[in-house]
Design a protein around this motif. Structure first.
Motif, PDB file in Angstrom:
ATOM      1  N   TYR A  77       1.064  -1.214  -0.095  1.00 34.11           N
ATOM      2  CA  TYR A  77       0.423   0.043  -0.025  1.00 34.11           C
ATOM      3  C   TYR A  77       1.110   1.008  -0.345  1.00 34.11           C
ATOM      4  CZ  TYR A  77       0.065  -1.148   5.587  1.00 34.11           C
ATOM      5  OH  TYR A  77       0.398  -1.563   6.280  1.00 34.11           O
ATOM      6  N   LEU A  78       2.091   1.639   0.223  1.00 36.31           N
ATOM      7  CA  LEU A  78       3.307   2.899   0.914  1.00 36.31           C
ATOM      8  C   LEU A  78       3.369   3.087  -1.007  1.00 36.31           C
ATOM      9  CD1 LEU A  78       5.655   2.395   3.892  1.00 36.31           C
ATOM     10  CD2 LEU A  78       2.962   3.925   3.571  1.00 36.31           C
ATOM     11  N   TYR A  79       3.136   1.825  -1.881  1.00 34.05           N
ATOM     12  CA  TYR A  79       4.227   2.725  -3.406  1.00 34.05           C
ATOM     13  C   TYR A  79       2.618   2.741  -3.872  1.00 34.05           C
ATOM     14  CZ  TYR A  79       4.581   0.841  -8.508  1.00 34.05           C
ATOM     15  OH  TYR A  79       4.804   1.406  -9.873  1.00 34.05           O
ATOM     16  N   TRP A  80       1.552   2.565  -3.936  1.00 34.60           N
ATOM     17  CA  TRP A  80       0.335   3.565  -4.364  1.00 34.60           C
ATOM     18  C   TRP A  80       0.390   4.538  -3.746  1.00 34.60           C
ATOM     19  CZ3 TRP A  80      -0.284   1.652  -9.228  1.00 34.60           C
ATOM     20  CH2 TRP A  80      -0.202   0.839  -9.519  1.00 34.60           C
ATOM     21  N   TYR A  81       0.387   4.570  -2.328  1.00 33.07           N
ATOM     22  CA  TYR A  81       0.519   5.566  -1.538  1.00 33.07           C
ATOM     23  C   TYR A  81       1.315   6.555  -2.128  1.00 33.07           C
ATOM     24  CZ  TYR A  81       0.641   8.985   2.190  1.00 33.07           C
ATOM     25  OH  TYR A  81       0.134  10.016   3.827  1.00 33.07           O
ATOM     26  N   PHE A  82       2.827   6.339  -2.318  1.00 35.99           N
ATOM     27  CA  PHE A  82       3.146   7.418  -2.821  1.00 35.99           C
ATOM     28  C   PHE A  82       2.835   7.791  -4.345  1.00 35.99           C
ATOM     29  CE2 PHE A  82       7.446   6.773  -5.186  1.00 35.99           C
ATOM     30  CZ  PHE A  82       8.317   8.565  -4.671  1.00 35.99           C
ATOM     31  N   LEU A  83       2.934   6.974  -5.099  1.00 38.68           N
ATOM     32  CA  LEU A  83       2.997   7.732  -6.710  1.00 38.68           C
ATOM     33  C   LEU A  83       1.283   8.055  -6.234  1.00 38.68           C
ATOM     34  CD1 LEU A  83       3.135   3.867  -8.448  1.00 38.68           C
ATOM     35  CD2 LEU A  83       4.516   6.224  -8.565  1.00 38.68           C
ATOM     36  N   LYS A  84       0.877   7.813  -5.333  1.00 36.77           N
ATOM     37  CA  LYS A  84      -0.241   8.983  -5.247  1.00 36.77           C
ATOM     38  C   LYS A  84      -0.262  10.294  -5.010  1.00 36.77           C
ATOM     39  CE  LYS A  84      -5.115  10.369  -5.253  1.00 36.77           C
ATOM     40  NZ  LYS A  84      -5.610  10.227  -6.329  1.00 36.77           N
ATOM     41  N   THR A  85       0.763  10.355  -2.957  1.00 39.76           N
ATOM     42  CA  THR A  85       0.791  11.941  -2.627  1.00 39.76           C
ATOM     43  C   THR A  85       1.815  12.338  -3.735  1.00 39.76           C
ATOM     44  OG1 THR A  85       2.459  10.535  -1.286  1.00 39.76           O
ATOM     45  CG2 THR A  85       0.231  11.118  -0.069  1.00 39.76           C
ATOM     46  N   ASN A  86       2.872  12.049  -4.578  1.00 36.30           N
ATOM     47  CA  ASN A  86       3.734  12.252  -5.177  1.00 36.30           C
ATOM     48  C   ASN A  86       3.694  12.512  -7.186  1.00 36.30           C
ATOM     49  OD1 ASN A  86       5.684  13.698  -3.443  1.00 36.30           O
ATOM     50  ND2 ASN A  86       5.835  10.906  -3.229  1.00 36.30           N
ATOM     51  N   ALA A  87       2.213  12.828  -7.108  1.00 37.60           N
ATOM     52  CA  ALA A  87       1.266  12.678  -8.624  1.00 37.60           C
ATOM     53  C   ALA A  87       1.744  14.068  -9.355  1.00 37.60           C
ATOM     54  CB  ALA A  87       0.027  12.399  -8.839  1.00 37.60           C
ATOM     55  N   ASP A  88       1.876  15.041  -8.791  1.00 34.90           N
ATOM     56  CA  ASP A  88       2.044  16.244  -8.655  1.00 34.90           C
ATOM     57  C   ASP A  88       3.889  16.710  -9.641  1.00 34.90           C
ATOM     58  OD1 ASP A  88       2.466  15.417  -6.783  1.00 34.90           O
ATOM     59  OD2 ASP A  88       2.979  18.322  -6.116  1.00 34.90           O
ATOM     60  N   LYS A  89       4.319  15.368  -8.648  1.00 35.84           N
ATOM     61  CA  LYS A  89       6.057  15.554  -9.654  1.00 35.84           C
ATOM     62  C   LYS A  89       6.524  14.501 -10.120  1.00 35.84           C
ATOM     63  CE  LYS A  89       8.014  18.407  -5.289  1.00 35.84           C
ATOM     64  NZ  LYS A  89       7.413  18.064  -4.187  1.00 35.84           N
ATOM     65  N   LEU A  90       5.624  13.001 -10.313  1.00 33.56           N
ATOM     66  CA  LEU A  90       5.979  12.146 -11.211  1.00 33.56           C
ATOM     67  C   LEU A  90       5.374  11.535 -11.963  1.00 33.56           C
ATOM     68  CD1 LEU A  90       6.747   9.482  -8.082  1.00 33.56           C
ATOM     69  CD2 LEU A  90       8.066  11.277  -9.631  1.00 33.56           C
ATOM     70  N   SER A  91       3.332  11.999 -12.420  1.00 31.54           N
ATOM     71  CA  SER A  91       2.583  11.401 -12.943  1.00 31.54           C
ATOM     72  C   SER A  91       3.173  11.621 -14.818  1.00 31.54           C
ATOM     73  CB  SER A  91       0.994  12.223 -12.895  1.00 31.54           C
ATOM     74  OG  SER A  91       1.480  13.860 -13.600  1.00 31.54           O
ATOM     75  N   ARG A  92       3.663  12.994 -15.036  1.00 30.63           N
ATOM     76  CA  ARG A  92       4.277  13.019 -16.676  1.00 30.63           C
ATOM     77  C   ARG A  92       5.331  12.049 -16.734  1.00 30.63           C
ATOM     78  NH1 ARG A  92       2.145  17.153 -14.344  1.00 30.63           N
ATOM     79  NH2 ARG A  92       4.324  18.169 -13.434  1.00 30.63           N
ATOM     80  N   ASN A  93       6.114  11.714 -15.339  1.00 28.30           N
ATOM     81  CA  ASN A  93       7.313  11.366 -16.257  1.00 28.30           C
ATOM     82  C   ASN A  93       7.052   9.155 -17.351  1.00 28.30           C
ATOM     83  OD1 ASN A  93       9.399   8.682 -16.250  1.00 28.30           O
ATOM     84  ND2 ASN A  93      10.427  10.087 -14.497  1.00 28.30           N
ATOM     85  N   PRO A  94       7.360   9.356 -18.671  1.00 31.53           N
ATOM     86  CA  PRO A  94       6.784   8.566 -19.228  1.00 31.53           C
ATOM     87  C   PRO A  94       7.072   7.015 -18.997  1.00 31.53           C
ATOM     88  CG  PRO A  94       8.653   9.873 -20.533  1.00 31.53           C
ATOM     89  CD  PRO A  94       8.515  10.389 -18.451  1.00 31.53           C
ATOM     90  N   ARG A  95       8.495   7.286 -17.960  1.00 28.10           N
ATOM     91  CA  ARG A  95       8.808   5.565 -16.965  1.00 28.10           C
ATOM     92  C   ARG A  95       7.598   5.177 -16.541  1.00 28.10           C
ATOM     93  NH1 ARG A  95      13.955   3.730 -16.038  1.00 28.10           N
ATOM     94  NH2 ARG A  95      13.334   2.158 -16.495  1.00 28.10           N
ATOM     95  N   LEU A  96       7.229   6.247 -16.120  1.00 30.03           N
ATOM     96  CA  LEU A  96       6.015   5.715 -14.704  1.00 30.03           C
ATOM     97  C   LEU A  96       4.471   5.757 -15.918  1.00 30.03           C
ATOM     98  CD1 LEU A  96       7.407   7.659 -12.406  1.00 30.03           C
ATOM     99  CD2 LEU A  96       6.805   5.463 -11.963  1.00 30.03           C
ATOM    100  N   ALA A  97       3.938   5.943 -16.856  1.00 26.16           N
ATOM    101  CA  ALA A  97       3.410   5.807 -17.470  1.00 26.16           C
ATOM    102  C   ALA A  97       1.972   4.570 -17.120  1.00 26.16           C
ATOM    103  CB  ALA A  97       3.084   5.824 -18.922  1.00 26.16           C
ATOM    104  N   ILE A  98       3.033   4.027 -17.378  1.00 27.42           N
ATOM    105  CA  ILE A  98       1.527   2.529 -16.883  1.00 27.42           C
ATOM    106  C   ILE A  98       1.119   1.865 -15.420  1.00 27.42           C
ATOM    107  CG2 ILE A  98       1.068  -0.524 -16.149  1.00 27.42           C
ATOM    108  CD1 ILE A  98       3.637  -0.650 -19.570  1.00 27.42           C
ATOM    109  N   ALA A  99       2.563   2.726 -15.014  1.00 29.99           N
ATOM    110  CA  ALA A  99       2.055   2.574 -13.040  1.00 29.99           C
ATOM    111  C   ALA A  99       0.257   3.928 -12.788  1.00 29.99           C
ATOM    112  CB  ALA A  99       3.101   2.945 -12.649  1.00 29.99           C
TER     113      ALA A  99
END
Ligand SMILES: Cc1cc2nc3c(=O)[nH]c(=O)nc-3n(C[C@H](O)[C@H](O)[C@H](O)COP(=O)(O)OP(=O)(O)OC[C@H]3O[C@@H](n4cnc5c(N)ncnc54)[C@H](O)[C@@H]3O)c2cc1C
Ligand code: SF4
Length: 511
Positions: free
Chosen positions: A460-482
């Motif tokens: 759950y920490l993995y998804w929590y990390f992605l969710k709470t840092n979406a503003d900084k990471l969601s446009r990273n092409p290597r994280l597109a699938i995640a």
């Protein structure tokens, strides 16, 4: 004839160091000093102090045997020198040299102190380049200049070409590929036979140092009981040769594997020797290449090992000197949680973390994937302040010096530099640890469960990390699938994840 004082630092224990090569042993004085501040700027693992003091004392003895005049200031020698600056000042007053020569230090803070000596002591101070590395600090800056991205792979290929390592006669990479990492991710198999690592016998010098450390630094992290590291060049060479003969063959395949109660795996355990000078990088690379050419080790193992030394180690040092001093304060995610107490006492039900912390206490060692994908990954997902994480890593490993620790932690493990070193954070759920280790089999938590008090916290920490840092990471092409998976998650599932993560983080010290 003018007389020179040559200061040798604790991580410069080789007769190949540029400062020693610049002096005349018939008239000049070599100084080695065990100074108090260096044991205290962080409270290093007890084995790290014992290792370095013993290696320094043995090196001083070796220099005397070779005819050098050596001044050795031992911590228990009657007078305690606070810092390098006070030790050098005392040596200048005693030996009255005309100038000081020293090889550039590994750490920024020591360089800053050194640059003051000429003004403070009123004599010339020559700071020479540390030519033990394949790539000088200046060469790295030249390589980095004008590049948008400073990825290790491009640097490594250039180093292979520049130093003609693992190339065919026509200059192409051996085997046709530069990098065999894809062949180096085998999970551990049952009954894997790992050869016993090198263990040095403790002589009187080491025993005396261990006693000193036990008496003086008992409040520092770690145990001394299992201390068996090499403390002389000869012993370190034996350790290296044993690795080349017995472990290199499987180094590649099982490079990322982790096994309960098996701290050493097929790794070389030479980082501490390389970083203090008992071994030199080019001799490690040459021995591995020879093993390949003589058919004693496969290409995936040899290329993998050489990439660590000729590639990663040199690149990490280059990044450190390129980015300091600001690099120390990087915190891309504004992470602010304190380090949980189980990083110090291993008192946790998470078997992977328990194993890694326990062996770090016992041996001042953990291999790369344990540092990156267990200890570092957890700190990243849990949002631990990089200052605390860096301090911990600098304290606990016998091979830790800021030049190599900081980029590995801030850049590689925590992505706190926003992507200078890594193209995406090394964030992973429990599935990765389960695939690459047998830790999960004996864990209190269940790696297959995604939420709730029994679920593996990494999940759950993995998804929590992605969710709470979406503003900084969601446009990273290597994280597109995640992020696609995260965005497709139904609201109930997502809120269960967020609740599990928050409940865990609020009670982290009890986990
Ligand atoms: C979070 C984190 C912190 C780290 N802190 C340190 C540190 O303080 N000091 C340190 O020397 N290494 C550090 N490393 C890199 C690496 O984990 C260690 O060099 C390695 O585990 C040492 O064990 P070994 O000699 O058995 O290495 P092996 O796996 O056998 O590799 C051989 C050698 O390659 C070099 N090497 C491999 N990876 C790296 C790397 N990423 N950076 C620099 N050199 C590398 C080392 O000199 C090592 O001895 C860190 C890695 C991570 C992810
Ligand atoms: S289940 Fe999770 S916490 Fe337990 S060992 Fe596996 S990855 Fe670590």
């Amino acid at each position: 004839m003018p007389k020179t004082l040559c200061l040798i630092l604790g991580d410069q224990l080789t007769t190949a160091i540029s400062s020693l090569k610049a002096i005349d042993k018939t008239k000049d004085v070599v100084l080695l000093a065990e100074v108090w501040d260096e044991t205290q700027y962080v409270k290093h693992h007890q084995q790290k102090i014992a290792f370095l003091f013993s290696a320094m004392r043995h090196f001083a003895e070796q220099l005397r045997e070779r005819g050098y005049q050596v001044a050795y200031y031992a911590l228990d020698g009657g007078h305690r020198y606070q810092s390098f600056s006070t030790a050098v000042k005392h040596a200048v007053n005693t030996h009255k040299p005309d100038n000081i020569v020293v090889t550039e230090p590994g750490e920024y803070r020591v360089l800053k102190a050194m640059q003051q000596w000429q003004a403070d002591l009123g004599i010339d101070v020559d700071i020479l380049e540390d030519d033990r590395f394949y790539c000088s600090i200046q060469d790295f800056k030249t390589w980095a200049k004008g590049r948008k991205q400073l990825r290790m792979e491009g640097f490594y290929r250039e180093m292979r070409k520049r130093h003609a390592v693992l190339l065919t006669e026509s200059g192409t990479p051996e085997g046709g590929k530069w990098n065999y990492d894809a062949d180096n991710r085998k999970p551990p198999v049952k009954g894997l036979a790992v050869p016993k690592p090198y263990q040095a016998k403790l002589d009187d010098t080491t025993k005396a140092v261990i006693k000193l450390v036990a008496e003086t630094f008992s409040d520092h992290f770690g145990d001394l009981t299992e201390f068996h590291y090499a403390v002389t060049r000869q012993q370190a060479l034996t350790a290296l040769n044993k690795f080349i003969d017995e472990r290199l063959v499987d180094f590649g395949s099982y490079q990322d594997a982790m096994v309960t109660d098996e701290p050493w795996m097929f790794h070389a355990h030479i980082g501490l020797y390389l970083n203090c000078g008992l071994l030199l990088p080019d001799e490690c690379v040459a021995k591995a290449e020879l093993a390949y050419r003589e058919g004693r080790a496969p290409l995936n193992a040899v290329e993998g090992f050489i990439r660590q030394i000729l590639g990663w180690r040199e690149y990490i040092r280059g990044i450190y000197w390129l980015k300091m001093p600001d690099y120390e304060h990087e915190n891309f995610f504004d992470a602010s949680r304190p380090l949980p107490s189980f990083y110090w006492d291993a008192d946790t039900d998470m078997q992977c973390l328990k194993q890694c912390v326990q062996q770090t206490q016992t041996h001042a060692y953990a291999h790369h994937i344990q540092r990156l994908m267990v200890l570092g990954n957890f700190a990243l997902l849990a949002g631990i302040d990089p200052q605390f994480v860096n301090k911990w890593f600098l304290i606990v490993y016998a091979d830790a010096y800021q030049w190599v620790e900081l980029p590995n932690v801030t850049g590689m493990a925590l992505f706190a530099d926003g992507g200078v070193i890594a193209s995406k954070p090394y964030a992973a759920s429990g599935a990765y640890i389960n695939r690459m280790s047998n830790y999960c089999k004996s864990c209190h938590y269940q790696v297959k469960l995604k939420t709730g008090s029994e679920a593996c916290p990494f999940n759950y920490l993995y998804w929590y990390f992605l969710k709470t840092n979406a503003d900084k990471l969601s446009r990273n092409p290597r994280l597109a699938i995640a992020y696609k998976n995260l965005n497709n998650m139904d609201d109930d599932k997502l809120s269960e994840i967020m609740n599990s993560a928050e409940a865990f983080l609020n009670n982290m010290n009890e986990a």
